[in-house]
Design a protein around this motif. Sequence first.
Motif, PDB file in Angstrom:
ATOM      1  N   LYS A 185     -38.151  42.880  10.554  1.00  0.00           N
ATOM      2  CA  LYS A 185     -37.929  43.800   9.534  1.00  0.00           C
ATOM      3  C   LYS A 185     -38.939  42.445   8.170  1.00  0.00           C
ATOM      4  O   LYS A 185     -39.976  42.170   7.860  1.00  0.00           O
ATOM      5  CB  LYS A 185     -37.616  44.439   8.097  1.00  0.00           C
ATOM      6  N   SER A 186     -38.082  41.553   7.984  1.00  0.00           N
ATOM      7  CA  SER A 186     -38.594  40.361   7.264  1.00  0.00           C
ATOM      8  C   SER A 186     -39.942  39.635   8.091  1.00  0.00           C
ATOM      9  O   SER A 186     -40.559  39.463   7.419  1.00  0.00           O
ATOM     10  CB  SER A 186     -37.413  39.536   7.106  1.00  0.00           C
ATOM     11  N   THR A 187     -39.928  39.854   8.834  1.00  0.00           N
ATOM     12  CA  THR A 187     -40.501  38.378   9.873  1.00  0.00           C
ATOM     13  C   THR A 187     -41.863  39.625   9.596  1.00  0.00           C
ATOM     14  O   THR A 187     -43.189  39.160   9.852  1.00  0.00           O
ATOM     15  CB  THR A 187     -40.323  38.655  11.805  1.00  0.00           C
ATOM     16  N   LEU A 188     -42.010  40.714   9.868  1.00  0.00           N
ATOM     17  CA  LEU A 188     -43.009  42.020   9.574  1.00  0.00           C
ATOM     18  C   LEU A 188     -43.847  41.349   8.502  1.00  0.00           C
ATOM     19  O   LEU A 188     -44.533  41.607   8.512  1.00  0.00           O
ATOM     20  CB  LEU A 188     -42.446  43.229  10.430  1.00  0.00           C
TER      21      LEU A 188
ATOM     22  N   LEU B 280     -31.856  31.796  10.971  1.00  0.00           N
ATOM     23  CA  LEU B 280     -31.116  33.316  11.062  1.00  0.00           C
ATOM     24  C   LEU B 280     -32.038  34.519  10.243  1.00  0.00           C
ATOM     25  O   LEU B 280     -32.723  34.310   9.578  1.00  0.00           O
ATOM     26  CB  LEU B 280     -29.842  33.240  11.316  1.00  0.00           C
ATOM     27  N   SER B 281     -31.760  35.214  10.610  1.00  0.00           N
ATOM     28  CA  SER B 281     -32.238  36.501   9.539  1.00  0.00           C
ATOM     29  C   SER B 281     -30.751  37.013   8.663  1.00  0.00           C
ATOM     30  O   SER B 281     -29.890  36.160   8.728  1.00  0.00           O
ATOM     31  CB  SER B 281     -31.895  38.098  10.215  1.00  0.00           C
ATOM     32  N   GLY B 282     -31.599  37.490   7.208  1.00  0.00           N
ATOM     33  CA  GLY B 282     -30.069  36.684   6.018  1.00  0.00           C
ATOM     34  C   GLY B 282     -29.135  37.628   6.808  1.00  0.00           C
ATOM     35  O   GLY B 282     -27.567  37.014   6.342  1.00  0.00           O
TER      36      GLY B 282
HETATM   37  N1  LIG Z   1     -38.778  30.765  11.371  1.00  0.00           N
HETATM   38  C1  LIG Z   1     -38.060  31.378  12.097  1.00  0.00           C
HETATM   39  N2  LIG Z   1     -37.659  30.918  13.436  1.00  0.00           N
HETATM   40  C2  LIG Z   1     -37.130  31.210  13.795  1.00  0.00           C
HETATM   41  N3  LIG Z   1     -36.355  32.222  14.329  1.00  0.00           N
HETATM   42  C3  LIG Z   1     -36.948  33.331  13.343  1.00  0.00           C
HETATM   43  C4  LIG Z   1     -37.556  32.598  11.840  1.00  0.00           C
HETATM   44  N4  LIG Z   1     -37.641  34.246  11.630  1.00  0.00           N
HETATM   45  C5  LIG Z   1     -37.289  34.215  11.888  1.00  0.00           C
HETATM   46  N5  LIG Z   1     -36.761  34.572  13.605  1.00  0.00           N
HETATM   47  C6  LIG Z   1     -35.826  34.995  14.345  1.00  0.00           C
HETATM   48  O1  LIG Z   1     -36.266  36.036  14.535  1.00  0.00           O
HETATM   49  C7  LIG Z   1     -35.557  37.216  14.134  1.00  0.00           C
HETATM   50  C8  LIG Z   1     -35.979  38.557  13.298  1.00  0.00           C
HETATM   51  O2  LIG Z   1     -35.482  38.413  11.845  1.00  0.00           O
HETATM   52  P1  LIG Z   1     -36.266  38.525  10.713  1.00  0.00           P
HETATM   53  O3  LIG Z   1     -35.714  37.842   9.493  1.00  0.00           O
HETATM   54  O4  LIG Z   1     -37.442  39.460  10.348  1.00  0.00           O
HETATM   55  O5  LIG Z   1     -34.930  40.127  10.430  1.00  0.00           O
HETATM   56  P2  LIG Z   1     -34.784  41.085   9.503  1.00  0.00           P
HETATM   57  O6  LIG Z   1     -34.311  42.586  10.548  1.00  0.00           O
HETATM   58  O7  LIG Z   1     -35.080  40.582   8.797  1.00  0.00           O
HETATM   59  O8  LIG Z   1     -32.741  40.951   9.930  1.00  0.00           O
HETATM   60  P3  LIG Z   1     -32.695  41.169   8.163  1.00  0.00           P
HETATM   61  O9  LIG Z   1     -32.086  42.848   8.098  1.00  0.00           O
HETATM   62  O10 LIG Z   1     -30.776  40.463   8.315  1.00  0.00           O
HETATM   63  O11 LIG Z   1     -32.715  40.445   7.140  1.00  0.00           O
HETATM   64  C9  LIG Z   1     -34.017  36.536  14.152  1.00  0.00           C
HETATM   65  O12 LIG Z   1     -33.471  37.095  15.199  1.00  0.00           O
HETATM   66  C10 LIG Z   1     -34.062  34.712  13.528  1.00  0.00           C
HETATM   67  O13 LIG Z   1     -33.183  34.768  14.247  1.00  0.00           O
END
Ligand SMILES: Nc1ncnc2c1ncn2[C@@H]1O[C@H](COP(=O)(O)OP(=O)(O)OP(=O)(O)O)[C@@H](O)[C@H]1O
Lengths: 376, 506
Positions: free
Chosen positions: B43-46, B401-403
Amino acid sequence: MAKERLLKEHKAGSLLVSLTAVVAGILAGCILLLVLGRNPMEAMRLIIHGSVSDPRRIGNTIAVATQLILIGLSVAFGYKAGLINIGGSGQMLVGGCVASLWAYYGQGIPRPLYLVIIVVSGAIAGGLWGFISGFLKAKFNVHEVVSCIMLNWTALWIIYETIPAFMVDPSVASRSASVPAAQSLRTPLLSQFFPRSYINWGIIIAIAMVFVIAFILNKTTLGYQLKAVGANRFCAEYAGIKVSRNIIISMTIAGALSGIAGVTYYCGYSNMIYRNQMPNEGFDGIAVALLGNCNPVGVFFAALFFAILKAGKGSLGAGAGIPPEIADTIIAVIIYFSATSVLFRRLWDRLFHGMYEKKLGKMNIKAAGPSSDVER
Amino acid sequence: MSYVIEMLNIRKEFPGIVANDDITLQVEEGEIHAILGENGAGKSTLMSILFGLYHADRGTIKVRGKEVKINSPNDANDLGIGMVHQHFQLIHNYTVTENIILGKEGGFVLDTRQGRRKIKELSERYGLNIDPDSVIENISVGMQQRVEILKMLYRDADILIFDEPTAVLTPQEIDEMMDIMRALAKEGKSIIIITHKLDEIKAVAQRCTVIRRGRLIGVVDVASTSTAEMAAMMVGRQVNFKVQKAPAKPGEAVLEVKDLNVLNNKKVLGVKDFSLSVHAGEIVGIAGVDGNGQSELVEAITGLRPIESGSVSLLGRDITKLSIKERNDLGLGHIPEDRQKRGLVLSFPLYDNFIIKDFEKRPFSHHGLLDKPQIKEYSQAIIEKYDVRSGEGVNSLAGKLSGGNQQKAIIGREITAQPKLLIAVQPTRGLDVGAIEFIHAQLVKHRDEGNAVLLVSFELDEIFNLSDRIAVINAGRLIDIVKTEDTDEYAVGLMMAGIKSGKEVG
Ligand SMILES: Nc1ncnc2c1ncn2[C@@H]1O[C@H](COP(=O)(O)OP(=O)(O)OP(=O)(O)O)[C@@H](O)[C@H]1O
Ligand SMILES: [Mg+2]
């Protein structure tokens, strides 16, 4: 899937970034020479000639590199624990001073024992200097940069008084009597390959230290703690790691490394101490650590590179009337660029992304834009 | 209705993991659109891609129907896209006005006067209730978040992204936040909100995009979908919201706090004459509004903060004068409030983070030498048991890692060490519902193994779900301590406000 892996975007590594800083520094030097109406190629040739063209010069370059490796390691080691050791000069001076005292007054001690004594006592003296900075930081929150600068001058003035009292050279007042070659770290074992050069046991010690420091940082619980304190004090504290103690240990070991650099410099390379001269190596060490990315092996190669510049610059003035300051300028530019290495990292990442996009384009797939994922 | 944002077939890879795998997100003009997904779903990545922080490997982005390239947050700003990050990006000793206009005004001199007027105007229009002249460090977290919102509005953003905005808010602040979002949508702003709290999605959002492990699962109409359905869609199984636990069988006292007085950061008493005991085999929950002395209490027990007077004992031994390490070694575990500041060394790989309290013990080291294979084996077991997801397993840097996965890593580390007393502060902050269910079960299991658990949470649901007894704290004082079955949320709510059985407590 395999194809997708192949198409993965490259990211710039720290070696590439450091090399870019070096190239940029050299380019800047060349431009400066062109502006001055000199031939850059000629200058490069002279620097190479002055540093590595024959065994004697190679030996001297190695001797210059010796101090740079040790102080670079000192700065890098402190930096891993989050400390900026700019006290290398003072630590060098006290280390060199103690070793020189042994050289004058410790005659008759069997040589292997004598060598161990001067290196160890130099390390202890430098370590004491580092310890003071670490202690002030840990107990009274005095910033190590401030205490290091003060201790640099303290060391200088102690030496200023020590020389006329204990190391008198009847003919000159401005420096100590020179250490007899037999009492220095020089050894026929090395000199036979690099005749008439200043090469000495120091380089062997320095290389050994590269391994020792790399070992401490990567394999031991001590290194683990130091890095934890440097990377996140709050987490280290939470985990029960004694932050103060680690700050003191880190500065002490950093000081000891610089102290050994003082031994190799004053009892191996120059063999004398000027009463009123702050050695530049303490500051050059920062550049070495920066360019070497604070990694022991990186420090080793960065030191060799700077040693070539430093050893070769003498030929510039003598050979072609090119100001030897050019070499210093190149060093300065490299320092600048290593300090701002983020810029290069971005540049490379952008470039890589461009290439990647082009490849994708050929496959008729669209990428969304250049990458700038900066490491945080 | 037309789409204001379209992210089509977005793909983003990180080493070892596909964070976004062909995801499509379409947001209508003026809607509040929720994104739901497990921890690490992407999600955060998107959102970072939409805001120009990351760049997609593949895919197209359209804003108001036009295809765009967003290379940096500046580009995003120019397109009217604003984002509030989970960790606020404010300068603490600057005023609200300075923080907002910083980086926006040209020239060298900040023209605060004009900015101030605009900020006041915006604040009134959206009911944000912000004083432009207060200094950031003096205002509450909820207020700081509104400053972040104002920052977006000041830059004329009309597409607003919120990444877990409510994770750091108190329940009251969350309600206000929901009102603000509705007001913003009414003014024609389009909003994307990431949250793990299904009630919030129900309360404000019209549609919800669900993703799992980087892939799009579907888009649902919120009004016609139940929270249970959404939860099942996101984790791929039914989720049990109620914790299963047997009545507690309390043993001897593990933690005893007597007449404790502790200074807070402002050098006044943050904890006053506080006494409390937690027994083996029970979970005691501390209920209270954020900032009523919970942090000071926990820091005093763990040794992170000196105490003024009183005593703390662990297993009958006075630990008031012991170092943090000695306390940890006696059997104290701590899931800290601020995971990024205290909980992890973000630049260390996960495996180094798992041994941060025990690296000097066997089997992780012998005679001062680290045993990497042993460390990695131990770490591998933790990430498997606690489902800590990342690109490169135990070798991933904690900061990547994600949060939610960072949080799971900390919890896994602390419970695995089998502490006699586990202090868990906001343990499930930022976790998805599936992970919350699992972590709650683990905490209960830890209790059942004969350990004491002290839980601090701002969420009454969590307190009531887990605790055997509830201690209510207000203005640093213990108001009362009651058995969970003898009370209800209303009574505890009153006590949190300092009112005990109808009487005001001074
Ligand atoms: N800069 C980065 N380098 C390597 N891996 C990353 C990076 N940013 C995110 N990831 C990986 O991409 C995946 C998605 O991360 P993301 O932060 O988008 O998750 P999220 O859906 O926001 O989760 P949460 O609810 O825990 O915040 C995770 O497995 C994370 O480890
Ligand atoms: Mg996230």
